[in-house]
Design a protein around this motif. Sequence first.
Motif, PDB file in Angstrom:
ATOM      1  N   GLY A 431      67.795 106.188  43.271  1.00 26.22           N
ATOM      2  CA  GLY A 431      67.691 104.746  43.074  1.00 26.22           C
ATOM      3  C   GLY A 431      66.619 104.121  43.946  1.00 26.22           C
ATOM      4  N   ILE A 432      66.356 104.754  45.063  1.00 33.73           N
ATOM      5  CA  ILE A 432      65.359 104.213  46.002  1.00 33.73           C
ATOM      6  C   ILE A 432      63.968 104.221  45.385  1.00 33.73           C
ATOM      7  N   MET A 433      63.789 105.049  44.314  1.00 31.11           N
ATOM      8  CA  MET A 433      62.489 105.090  43.643  1.00 31.11           C
ATOM      9  C   MET A 433      62.166 103.760  42.973  1.00 31.11           C
ATOM     10  N   PHE A 434      63.203 103.047  42.552  1.00 31.15           N
ATOM     11  CA  PHE A 434      62.952 101.794  41.824  1.00 31.15           C
ATOM     12  C   PHE A 434      62.155 100.802  42.661  1.00 31.15           C
ATOM     13  N   PRO A 435      62.629 100.430  43.855  1.00 33.89           N
ATOM     14  CA  PRO A 435      61.830  99.469  44.629  1.00 33.89           C
ATOM     15  C   PRO A 435      60.453 100.001  44.992  1.00 33.89           C
ATOM     16  N   ILE A 436      60.366 101.313  45.271  1.00 35.88           N
ATOM     17  CA  ILE A 436      59.059 101.856  45.685  1.00 35.88           C
ATOM     18  C   ILE A 436      58.055 101.728  44.551  1.00 35.88           C
ATOM     19  N   ILE A 437      58.478 102.209  43.357  1.00 29.82           N
ATOM     20  CA  ILE A 437      57.539 102.145  42.224  1.00 29.82           C
ATOM     21  C   ILE A 437      57.195 100.692  41.920  1.00 29.82           C
ATOM     22  N   ALA A 438      58.202  99.840  41.944  1.00 30.11           N
ATOM     23  CA  ALA A 438      57.958  98.439  41.632  1.00 30.11           C
ATOM     24  C   ALA A 438      56.959  97.841  42.614  1.00 30.11           C
ATOM     25  N   TRP A 439      57.104  98.194  43.853  1.00 32.06           N
ATOM     26  CA  TRP A 439      56.225  97.638  44.877  1.00 32.06           C
ATOM     27  C   TRP A 439      54.796  98.135  44.693  1.00 32.06           C
ATOM     28  N   VAL A 440      54.655  99.462  44.478  1.00 33.61           N
ATOM     29  CA  VAL A 440      53.310 100.031  44.280  1.00 33.61           C
ATOM     30  C   VAL A 440      52.661  99.404  43.052  1.00 33.61           C
ATOM     31  N   ALA A 441      53.441  99.295  41.978  1.00 32.78           N
ATOM     32  CA  ALA A 441      52.889  98.722  40.750  1.00 32.78           C
ATOM     33  C   ALA A 441      52.486  97.272  40.983  1.00 32.78           C
ATOM     34  N   SER A 442      53.244  96.560  41.796  1.00 32.10           N
ATOM     35  CA  SER A 442      52.888  95.174  42.069  1.00 32.10           C
ATOM     36  C   SER A 442      51.576  95.079  42.837  1.00 32.10           C
ATOM     37  N   ILE A 443      51.347  96.045  43.717  1.00 36.56           N
ATOM     38  CA  ILE A 443      50.058  96.049  44.428  1.00 36.56           C
ATOM     39  C   ILE A 443      48.918  96.225  43.433  1.00 36.56           C
ATOM     40  N   PHE A 444      49.089  97.194  42.516  1.00 37.43           N
ATOM     41  CA  PHE A 444      48.041  97.410  41.503  1.00 37.43           C
ATOM     42  C   PHE A 444      47.847  96.136  40.688  1.00 37.43           C
ATOM     43  N   THR A 445      48.981  95.525  40.328  1.00 32.65           N
ATOM     44  CA  THR A 445      48.893  94.299  39.543  1.00 32.65           C
ATOM     45  C   THR A 445      48.081  93.247  40.290  1.00 32.65           C
ATOM     46  N   PHE A 446      48.388  93.104  41.560  1.00 31.80           N
ATOM     47  CA  PHE A 446      47.666  92.132  42.383  1.00 31.80           C
ATOM     48  C   PHE A 446      46.171  92.436  42.363  1.00 31.80           C
ATOM     49  N   VAL A 447      45.836  93.720  42.526  1.00 35.85           N
ATOM     50  CA  VAL A 447      44.417  94.071  42.603  1.00 35.85           C
ATOM     51  C   VAL A 447      43.713  93.775  41.283  1.00 35.85           C
ATOM     52  N   TYR A 448      44.326  94.153  40.155  1.00 40.64           N
ATOM     53  CA  TYR A 448      43.577  93.900  38.905  1.00 40.64           C
ATOM     54  C   TYR A 448      43.510  92.420  38.593  1.00 40.64           C
ATOM     55  N   CYS A 449      44.504  91.657  39.039  1.00 45.99           N
ATOM     56  CA  CYS A 449      44.402  90.206  38.844  1.00 45.99           C
ATOM     57  C   CYS A 449      43.230  89.652  39.642  1.00 45.99           C
ATOM     58  N   MET A 450      43.091  90.161  40.867  1.00 39.49           N
ATOM     59  CA  MET A 450      41.962  89.706  41.693  1.00 39.49           C
ATOM     60  C   MET A 450      40.647  90.081  41.029  1.00 39.49           C
ATOM     61  N   ILE A 451      40.598  91.332  40.550  1.00 41.27           N
ATOM     62  CA  ILE A 451      39.363  91.777  39.891  1.00 41.27           C
ATOM     63  C   ILE A 451      39.074  90.882  38.696  1.00 41.27           C
ATOM     64  N   PHE A 452      40.120  90.609  37.923  1.00 36.37           N
ATOM     65  CA  PHE A 452      39.950  89.800  36.711  1.00 36.37           C
ATOM     66  C   PHE A 452      39.351  88.448  37.049  1.00 36.37           C
ATOM     67  N   VAL A 453      39.915  87.796  38.066  1.00 35.91           N
ATOM     68  CA  VAL A 453      39.459  86.438  38.362  1.00 35.91           C
ATOM     69  C   VAL A 453      38.123  86.451  39.109  1.00 35.91           C
ATOM     70  N   PHE A 454      38.034  87.279  40.145  1.00 39.75           N
ATOM     71  CA  PHE A 454      36.897  87.105  41.045  1.00 39.75           C
ATOM     72  C   PHE A 454      35.678  87.910  40.647  1.00 39.75           C
ATOM     73  N   LYS A 455      35.847  88.992  39.910  1.00 40.47           N
ATOM     74  CA  LYS A 455      34.645  89.678  39.431  1.00 40.47           C
ATOM     75  C   LYS A 455      34.012  88.884  38.284  1.00 40.47           C
ATOM     76  N   THR A 456      34.836  88.116  37.585  1.00 46.10           N
ATOM     77  CA  THR A 456      34.294  87.353  36.467  1.00 46.10           C
ATOM     78  C   THR A 456      33.675  86.053  36.943  1.00 46.10           C
ATOM     79  N   PHE A 457      34.392  85.368  37.820  1.00 43.64           N
ATOM     80  CA  PHE A 457      33.949  84.024  38.178  1.00 43.64           C
ATOM     81  C   PHE A 457      33.245  83.983  39.535  1.00 43.64           C
ATOM     82  N   GLY A 458      33.553  84.981  40.387  1.00 39.46           N
ATOM     83  CA  GLY A 458      32.903  84.975  41.692  1.00 39.46           C
ATOM     84  C   GLY A 458      31.607  85.773  41.651  1.00 39.46           C
ATOM     85  N   GLY A 459      31.002  85.952  42.816  1.00 38.68           N
ATOM     86  CA  GLY A 459      29.808  86.786  42.917  1.00 38.68           C
ATOM     87  C   GLY A 459      28.564  86.074  42.421  1.00 38.68           C
ATOM     88  N   GLN A 460      27.555  86.865  42.090  1.00 34.54           N
ATOM     89  CA  GLN A 460      26.255  86.330  41.672  1.00 34.54           C
ATOM     90  C   GLN A 460      26.276  85.916  40.200  1.00 34.54           C
TER      91      GLN A 460
END
Lengths: 803, 93
Positions: A431-460
Amino acid sequence: MSIFYTFMFLPIISAIFIPLLYKYLNRLVHIGWFVSLVPLSIFIYLLQYIPDVAAGDTYKYTISWIPSLDMNIISYVDGLSLLFGLLITGVGTLVIIYSIFYMSKIREALHNFYIYLLMFMGAMLGLVFSDHLLVLYGFWELTSVSSFLLISYWYERKSSRQGALKALLITVLGGFGMLAGFIMMIMMTDTYSIREMIANLDVIQNHTLFIPAMLCVLLGAFTKSAQFPFGIWLPDAMEAPTPVSSYLHSATMVKAGIYLVARMTPVFGGNSVWFWLVAGIGIITLLYGSLTALRQTDLKAMLAYSTISQLGLIMCLLGIGSLAVYFGPGESGTVFTVATFAALFHLFNHSTFKGTLFMVVGIIDHETGRRDIRYLGGLMQVMPITFTIALIGGLSMAGLPPFNGFLSKEMFFAAVNDVSQAGIFGLSNIGIMFPIIAWVASIFTFVYCMIFVFKTFGGQYRPEKLTRKVHEAPWGMLFSPIILGLLVIFIFFFPNVLGKYILTPALTSILPMMPISSYDVKISAWHGLNMELVMTIGVIAIGILLFKTTKRWLQALRNHTQGLTLNHLYNEGLSGMERFSVSLTNRYMTGSLRHYLIYIFSFFVIVLLGSLLLFHGIQFDFASNSAISIFDVGLVLGMIIAALTVLFASNRIMAIVALGALGYMVSMFFVIFLAPDLALTQMVVETVTTVLFLLCFYHLPKLKKSIERIPFKLTNLIISIAMGLTVTLLGLSANGHKLFEPITSFFENAYELAGAKNIVNAILVDFRGFDTMLEISVLAIAGLGVYILVHQRSKRREQRETE
Amino acid sequence: MIFETVLITALCILMLAILANLYRVVKGPSSADRVQALDSVGINLIASIAVFSVLLHTHAFFDLILLIGILSFIGTVAFARFIERGVVIERKR
């Protein structure tokens, strides 16, 4: 027919009038304006149900369709279907308004687009409101079909067609599985209504078909909702126009599977298989989707994988929520009720922010001509409003305050933490796998959301890489995402309004067995320093760290082997299946008549001889046979000699002569057995046949007129002997098994009945004249056929000569 | 009684004759031999049917006797034409 059905069928009815409107009005005004009135009116109509449904009322409507088969369109308005109904019509209205500005009035075939869209909307509404399982299935398939049409809207593109085909194959596969599951459920309970099934739970749960039915229904839900490993159709479905992606592939159709799982939770929930499949597959999908979304460079593909991952999240929450059914009323049950609530909450939130994000991508695509993240950048200054909306959607998806995604993500973390301590179904070990996987997946989610917003609208800002001159989108296009974006913020600040009026009634329909008190408590408890908040802070910290260092690892992730992807497996599997089928078909469909005859005869022998042996059919009874005379013996001997001569003849003319002799001896048999008419006919026919054979013999082609023996083949020998043996045994056994007296005595009265002394002729033209008539027509057809064949041939020859 | 025995004996002899003719049909050696033997089979058939009719006291098979006579003639002529010219019915050209 109540007013409810008028609104339910409004999309499909209005779809009929679209071509008319398009033909006469499209030059004046974009027909999307007319179309947008349809979901808007249904939305307003459905709004009036909210107070009653929130108070715990439900509505049931019925119109009879095939009453003799108990197939009636039963609709049932409860919290869950109302939630979906409002989502479908609400997002539908916004998407159609968006599409008015997205789809060109001049270039696009708008009537097709809106017919398909309305068809889909009607199917989806029918799906969520249906209480009759088979009617639900009908609407389910209609969503698959209309989605197929919408994905292949630009049918001149190869990728559109392939994406549509893939989506259809996978979702229809699941649909068939679901149909099988439904039929099993109907067999178990003897009712078509979902509500009556919930009322008869113990019948279902103690039935042997319980698990198979569950697996089949889940197959349907998983394929539709793009769960692992069936999610591969969703990214390819991004070839559809963006309004379609936004509507079907984020807000509505992919949630049909979620709806089904939620609807079936009272029936199947509380079972360990159900829990592990729904929650387990859900959390695997969450991880897989978020990880794969990171690898995408195309914005729509990234959103597609993120949709997959978010759907996995909702599915996982529904699986965890089904534990409430296991625990029942009580403290533990109440804990898991929150998970189901979180699922519904996130479902709603996801529809808002994912709809927003898709529309943003559509705007970017529309204004810059690019959708690939590698060409985009620095759009913040040029498109500030779009950027703001994208930021709201992106951060909500990442799970940050003050957006609604934060609330549902917190509840998700709470649910996985709770489930790891549930201690049933083997959860105490893994059962301990549930929070771990959820947490790791949330990190990935956070990263791709950042990429989505800031690679498109930020930068040069690099205008030279873009195909169009970039400027802010028109207001009409921005209207829908702004509304959705406002909703995202509104829900964060006032979640309880939504919770009380829409989500709690829906929760009541998913978990009807829980006491009312268990629904209310948790909704307001969304503040406080606890484990979930710590996890979120961890997500943000590690997410930002990873986002800052994307250059170091992202390329490596994108480049990793393509051979292991599910798409590759799917493609290989599909082409492998085709190759296998082709080789299988080529192996037995050789085109040689000889082989087909071998199949037919050996099948004949196997079936008949097999059943004779199996059912002890071989019994001889010679008691009633007449004595064998010397003439019979002589004739049989002659026939055997003639038949063997046909087989071993060294040239064809000899075979023909022997065949003729055989025929004459048959007519002799007719003489011995006292059948003068038969003997006469047989004689004439045999002669004519022999002459015809000679004719054929003469017309054999010169070149290969090799006069040889029939080549010996062991297979043929075995089959022919087996065949002869079978027929002989059959004949002898049948002769020994006469059950009834023959009806000959009736025909012996031929003179009194028909005035004929010749019984045979009386039968032919009087008693059973109908057969004779048809035989005559057979001869006529044969004669005509021969005439036509000969005539056509000579005609063709003449043509060839004149040429 | 004696009459019947005679008839059956005659039938048996005719049968033997047919079998002997059939041997010729099988053995050949030329097509003409076979056709000849077949014609002879036809004649023997006529005879045996006639004897058989007497034996059975019936005149139902008299049509058949006539028919075999005609067919065996036509058949033999057709075969003969075939062996001679390669065709049975010539085209009108």
